[in-house]
Write an enzyme that holds these catalytic residues in place. Structure first.
Site, short mmCIF file in Angstrom:
data_model
loop_
_atom_site.label_atom_id
_atom_site.label_comp_id
_atom_site.label_asym_id
_atom_site.label_seq_id
_atom_site.Cartn_x
_atom_site.Cartn_y
_atom_site.Cartn_z
N HIS A 388 0.83 -1.21 0.00
CA HIS A 388 0.00 0.00 0.00
C HIS A 388 0.86 1.26 0.00
O HIS A 388 0.71 2.13 -0.84
CB HIS A 388 -0.93 -0.02 1.22
CG HIS A 388 -1.32 1.33 1.72
ND1 HIS A 388 -2.19 2.14 1.02
CD2 HIS A 388 -0.96 2.02 2.82
CE1 HIS A 388 -2.34 3.28 1.70
NE2 HIS A 388 -1.60 3.23 2.78
N PHE A 389 1.80 1.35 0.94
CA PHE A 389 2.47 2.66 1.04
C PHE A 389 3.56 2.89 -0.01
O PHE A 389 4.02 4.01 -0.15
CB PHE A 389 2.90 3.00 2.47
CG PHE A 389 3.98 2.17 3.11
CD1 PHE A 389 5.27 2.18 2.63
CD2 PHE A 389 3.69 1.42 4.25
CE1 PHE A 389 6.26 1.45 3.25
CE2 PHE A 389 4.68 0.68 4.87
CZ PHE A 389 5.96 0.69 4.37
#
Lengths: 581, 171
Positions: A388-389
């Site tokens: 995700h990041f």
């Protein structure tokens, strides 16, 4: 009708006519170079970690540099996540407002900001490279690093809030000269970002100064893991917005001009930033859904707040899309997607930012998954989370800063990019590599592959028994990582090549955007002051009261954190420190 | 503003309003959905059993509760007490019957660990000084791996345990 009826080629930037900003330009350049040097080291290590997930263990061959995967991962996280972003942001958020307002920043404070962050960063680098502090970028106690690590982190963080007083001073001087006017957009966004970050810094700074610094120096013997974890995430979630908001400043304040259009809505940009300020602070403990110790009611409230903080980002997607559509149509793009193709894709700065924004569709959506309590139980601490990041900070922030560098180095040094084609190549490979990598990481996370684990050091049969089921996604992770290696080095070829060997050329001016609904800008393109009540929107006027926003945020943050910290403070654990690497 | 700008701006404002309403409705629905599943599946949520000021005390409590064996707590419910310590879970192998509700009591006696059972939503931070609990019912027999998913040092990746779900004896 021909699909190629639009204007080809990049948008020509106005030429810088004001040559009086020499000290500011040099300082800005210093921040940019320091930040990107950190990225060079941090990003070079990244692909080793990607290969690790595919079972390729490169660390025995690198023993003279890194003792373990975990040491390399600590360096990667700290240099990319903190040092790179802090340096670029603390330069940018002073330089852009100074140029927009035409106000001189306090060079003493700005220099002190650089000095503090440089001392902090060097201390961190020392502590990480001697393997005394392989605690990863979250440095959760009771794992215990060296005092150089915690003191370096303290000094770095203290340095990173210094742009706030500089901004307040410049804004006050500008307001005196323009009574009754609303703050120009880029300055407003920069100020709100720094207010947010300064408030957020209270968490990590109190963790460091009250607990970790004295603990690592031997002044206190034990510490409470949960209280420190909570204080860390009080800062650790808003830091996400300290990464994103500077990118949003570039998108709102510059990108639409670079693409040949105008910003669709100035008041919406302001509202987005106000919402980000209010909602980013109280939500940090959603990183602790899996922790015992605090009430279910507060977890539920955190879910609602977390979903709320997604709203300003989704509004940004709309306003940015609309501004780009306007630019594409002005350039002759027709039809449903013609405007997108008509964007100046040959400008690497525009390509970097638009591609970065595209990856945010994946990054934002997976963020909502992480914030959904029940779904978080499935993905918490799996590779889904770094997946995700890497499509938020690793693409949105990194690519926007790369895009900024492509116009900023010529602007600051008066040197032309050595190769627009290599710059474009680096941007596209970064986009493709990061997308493949992130999809692989997210997919592997669904099979329970844990994040931050040296899985390639496991015996071959154990690795296959545990993670063989995720063979396809882990292969994607490795492929993405290798592509990113190519992207990183081609980017730095252009970056350092231009600094050293770029041909002398005219400086482009800062491409400040003009709002579609706002007043017409004068010839330099710098935002025009809007008088209160005449022409300025009601919304923009209301949002001028930044201290009221700060007050509201502080109240919300206290209200959110007192009930979470209450049981921890009444049940303090005395944990000794552990050095386990 | 040119006529094109005027028209673009007017339509943009209309779409913007509709977009914001849609976004708020979507986020509200997602919130309701995730809350529904939390309430529906409450056992999967991390809850707190007890706090201890000395982390070794929490370890004692867990150890005293018949570590290594599964304690039967009801007609079809069991309890297991587990401690994480760098770099192993105690007990390392846990046998539970298929279809029974199992409550895991998890703590740590040194640093943070992560109690993840691969292939299930069981995911709980093992914190020194705090005993956390989570309930789960295994509906499939076989070997499930307990993977430490919170970094705990040099050999973190090898901190693997097993939950073996046994078929019920034919009655």
């Amino acid at each position: 009708m021909s699909g190629r009826a639009f204007t080809p080629g990049p948008v020509v930037y106005p030429v810088e006519t004001d040559e009086g900003w020499r000290p500011e330009r040099r300082m800005m350049l210093l921040f940019l170079i320091a930040g990107f040097c950190a990225l060079l080291i941090g990003a070079s290590i990244g692909p080793l970690q990607a290969l690790n997930y595919d079972g390729v263990n490169a660390y025995p061959a690198l023993r003279s540099i890194f003792h373990t995967y975990y040491q390399g991962l600590t360096v990667h996280g700290v240099l990319n996540g903190y040092v790179f972003t802090f340096f670029v942001t603390c330069g940018l958020l002073v330089y852009l407002p100074a140029r927009e307002l035409g106000q001189r920043p306090s060079m003493a404070l700005w220099g002190a900001c650089f000095g503090l962050m440089a001392v902090g960063a060097l201390s961190l680098i020392y502590a990480m490279f001697d393997n005394s502090s392989s605690v990863l970028w979250t440095f959760y106690p009771p794992l215990k690093g060296s005092p150089f690590f915690y003191l370096g982190m303290t000094i770095l963080t203290l340095g990173s809030v210094q742009p706030l007083p500089i901004l307040l001073k410049m804004r006050a001087a500008w307001k005196r000269a323009h009574p009754g006017c609303v703050t120009p957009l880029v300055t407003y966004m920069s100020l709100v970002t720094m207010l947010m970050w300064t408030l957020a810094g209270v968490g990590a700074l109190s963790e460091l100064i009250l607990q970790l610094d004295p603990w690592s120096l031997g002044l206190i013997g034990t510490i409470d893991p949960l209280i420190n974890r909570t204080l860390f995430w009080l800062t650790g979630h808003p830091i996400v917005y300290f990464w994103l908001m500077p990118a949003y400043i570039s998108w709102y304040g510059l990108l639409s001009r670079q693409a040949g259009g105008k910003l669709a809505s100035d008041p919406m940009a302001r509202m987005t930033f106000a919402l980000l300020l209010i909602f980013s602070l109280p939500v940090g403990s959603h990183h602790q859904f899996s922790d015992p110790g605090f009430s279910q009611i507060w977890r539920a409230i955190l879910v609602v707040l977390t979903m709320s903080v997604a709203i300003p980002s989704i509004i940004t997607a709309f306003t940015l899309g609309l501004s780009l559509e306007y630019a594409g149509r002005m350039r002759g793009g027709l039809g449903l997607v013609g405007w997108f193709r008509a964007l100046p894709w040959s400008d690497p700065s525009v390509a970097a930012q638009v591609l970065g924004a595209l990856t945010f569709i994946l990054g934002g959506a997976t963020g909502i998954v992480n914030g959904s309590w029940e779904l978080d139980a499935i993905v918490h601490n799996t590779t889904f989370v770094p997946g995700h990041f890497h499509v938020t900070v690793g693409s949105v922030t990194a690519m926007t800063f790369m895009g900024l560098a492509f116009w900023m180095i010529p602007h600051l040094t008066g040197r032309k990019l050595i190769s627009r084609r290599i710059a474009l190549f680096s941007v596209w490979t970064w986009f493709v590599g990061m997308t493949i990598f992130a999809i692989g990481m997210q997919w592997a996370g669904l099979y329970g592959v844990p994040r931050r684990a040296w899985v390639s050091a496991l015996p071959h049969e154990t690795y296959h028994a545990l993670y063989g089921v995720a063979a396809t996604p882990t292969a994607l992770i490795a492929v993405g990582g290798v592509i990113l290696w190519v992207a990183t080095y081609s980017f730095f070829l252009v970056f350092f090549g231009t600094l050293l060997f770029g041909r002398r050329a005219e400086r482009p001016a800062v491409p400040f955007a003009q709002a579609l609904s706002g007043p017409v800008s004068h010839e330099t393109g710098v935002a025009i002051p809007v008088a209160t009540g005449h022409g300025a929107s009601v919304l923009a006027n209301r949002l001028e009261h930044v201290w009221a926003l700060v007050g509201l945020t502080a109240v919300a943050t206290v209200a959110a954190y007192v009930p979470i910290l209450w049981p921890f403070l009444h049940n303090v654990t005395h944990s000794p420190g552990w050095v386990l690497w | 503003m040119t006529p094109f700008d005027e028209a673009f701006h007017a339509s943009a404002e209309r779409h913007e309003r509709a977009f914001i309403v849609c976004v708020i409705v979507m986020m509200a629905l997602l919130t309701v959905a995730t809350m529904f599943y939390v309430v529906h599946d409450f056992g999967l949520v991390t809850t707190t059993q007890s706090f201890h000021s000395d982390p070794t005390a929490a370890e004692r409590e867990v150890a005293a509760a018949d570590t290594g064996r599964v304690v039967k707590t009801g007609p079809n419910s069991y309890a297991v007490h587990i401690t994480g310590k760098a770099w192993r879970w105690t007990p390392g192998v846990i046998h539970v019957p298929e279809g029974a509700e199992v409550t895991f009591y998890v703590t740590s006696s040194d640093v943070l660990h992560g109690f993840e059972i691969q292939g299930t939503p069981v995911n709980l931070t093992a914190v020194p000084g705090v005993v956390g609990t989570v309930k789960y019912t295994f509906h499939r027999t076989g070997v499930f791996r307990i993977i430490c998913n919170e970094y705990c040092g040099m050999v973190h990746h090898a901190m693997i345990g097993q939950v073996i779900v046994d078929a019920r004896a034919a009655e």
